[in-house]
Design an enzyme around this catalytic site. Structure first.
Site, PDB file in Angstrom:
ATOM      1  N   LEU A  52       0.856  -1.184   0.000  1.00 24.23           N
ATOM      2  CA  LEU A  52       0.000   0.000   0.000  1.00 24.23           C
ATOM      3  C   LEU A  52       0.894   1.237   0.000  1.00 24.23           C
ATOM      4  O   LEU A  52       2.101   1.152   0.215  1.00 24.23           O
ATOM      5  CB  LEU A  52      -0.912  -0.001   1.223  1.00 24.23           C
ATOM      6  CG  LEU A  52      -1.930  -1.150   1.310  1.00 24.23           C
ATOM      7  CD1 LEU A  52      -2.718  -1.054   2.611  1.00 24.23           C
ATOM      8  CD2 LEU A  52      -2.871  -1.139   0.113  1.00 24.23           C
ATOM      9  N   SER A  53       0.283   2.400  -0.207  1.00 22.89           N
ATOM     10  CA  SER A  53       1.108   3.604  -0.267  1.00 22.89           C
ATOM     11  C   SER A  53       1.831   3.861   1.054  1.00 22.89           C
ATOM     12  O   SER A  53       2.940   4.392   1.051  1.00 22.89           O
ATOM     13  CB  SER A  53       0.261   4.818  -0.651  1.00 22.89           C
ATOM     14  OG  SER A  53      -0.765   5.044   0.295  1.00 22.89           O
ATOM     15  N   GLU A  54       1.226   3.458   2.186  1.00 22.34           N
ATOM     16  CA  GLU A  54       1.910   3.653   3.473  1.00 22.34           C
ATOM     17  C   GLU A  54       1.559   2.533   4.445  1.00 22.34           C
ATOM     18  O   GLU A  54       0.415   2.059   4.502  1.00 22.34           O
ATOM     19  CB  GLU A  54       1.505   4.978   4.133  1.00 22.34           C
ATOM     20  CG  GLU A  54       1.858   6.217   3.351  1.00 22.34           C
ATOM     21  CD  GLU A  54       3.335   6.529   3.287  1.00 22.34           C
ATOM     22  OE1 GLU A  54       4.114   5.909   4.053  1.00 22.34           O
ATOM     23  OE2 GLU A  54       3.714   7.378   2.474  1.00 22.34           O
ATOM     24  N   THR A  55       2.568   2.125   5.210  1.00 21.27           N
ATOM     25  CA  THR A  55       2.380   1.281   6.391  1.00 21.27           C
ATOM     26  C   THR A  55       2.976   2.034   7.572  1.00 21.27           C
ATOM     27  O   THR A  55       4.111   2.513   7.497  1.00 21.27           O
ATOM     28  CB  THR A  55       3.089  -0.081   6.214  1.00 21.27           C
ATOM     29  OG1 THR A  55       2.486  -0.770   5.114  1.00 21.27           O
ATOM     30  CG2 THR A  55       2.959  -0.921   7.463  1.00 21.27           C
TER      31      THR A  55
END
Length: 260
Positions: A44-47
């Protein structure tokens, strides 16, 4: 070792809208390379990774390719997880990050509001490289934490079809396209192929620059915004001196365990 994670869609009231982020609440920090590999696995775009240190939560954010110094939607998602799943008391959370102290507060109608540093953009000028990369000629270009390209209409923002390889060659970690909105004060989209995100669905950090720009241009401190990606997201924005408030809804869509 088993690690519990939760996936939240941020800046939306509905599942599968807004911007998804995965959140890990840890007892202690993992190795940096392991956190990067976990973020790449989720893709995903951020974790976001959280560790409680003293009275504040320390937060770090990873894209599939790199750690970043600031992320809005994953901070909103982290606050949702702490408030709703781990029953953190009170109406405000404090986070320590590589961008300094950040705060998230409960607001009316179930929204959470990010208190982030403002990034006042400065003129950098439109270049042929930028026009080629975006496939459209901006009316202005400004620099802050990201490059901000102002287009002439909401339709131009929605129809923008960038050359992501060309965008990745620009000397910016991300590029925002923005214009006045038809139903909102302004609209935007955000592209960051150089850090592994061709288009980010809803980007809180981009609004650190967008809010000061549009507040000054429109002569108002309180604004409504839409990031008009395919997933779309609604943001309630306010300029407070050298800080910005970026508020939105969020919804839990998944929880699970990762074996490492």
């Amino acid at each position: 070792m088993q690690l519990e994670f939760h996936q939240v869609d941020a800046f939306t009231r509905r599942p599968f809208g807004g911007n998804p982020a995965v959140v890990y609440r840890l007892d202690a920090w993992l190795d940096d390379q392991l956190m990067q590999r976990i973020a790449a696995e989720h893709n995903l775009s951020e974790t976001a990774f959280l560790v409680k240190e003293g009275s504040a939560w320390h937060i770090r954010w990873f894209t599939p390719k790199a750690e970043v110094p600031l992320c809005g939607h994953a901070t909103l998602a982290s606050a949702h997880v702490l408030f709703e799943l781990y029953q953190e008391p009170g109406d405000r959370l404090e986070f320590m990050s590589k961008s300094g102290e950040l705060r998230v507060s409960r607001e009316e109608e179930g929204r959470l509001a990010l208190d982030f540093p403002a990034q006042v953009p400065h003129e950098v000028g439109v270049t042929l490289e930028l026009e080629h990369a975006l496939g459209v000629a901006p009316v202005d270009a400004l620099g802050a934490n990201f490059l901000l390209a102002v287009l002439d209409s909401e339709q131009a923002v929605r129809e923008c079809t960038p050359d992501f390889k060309a965008l990745a060659k620009l000397p910016w970690s991300g590029v925002i396209v923005t214009a006045p909105g038809m139903k909102h004060d302004f609209v935007s989209r955000f592209f960051a192929p150089v850090i592994g995100i061709d288009e980010d669905p809803v980007t809180g950090a981009a609004h650190c620059a967008l809010i000061p720009y549009w507040a000054n241009r429109l002569g108002k401190r309180v604004l409504r915004a839409e990031q008009c990606s395919a997933r779309s997201g609604d943001l309630w924005c306010r300029l407070d001196g050298d800080r910005v408030s970026i508020a939105g809804h969020s919804v839990l869509v998944a929880s699970g365990r990762l074996w490492v």
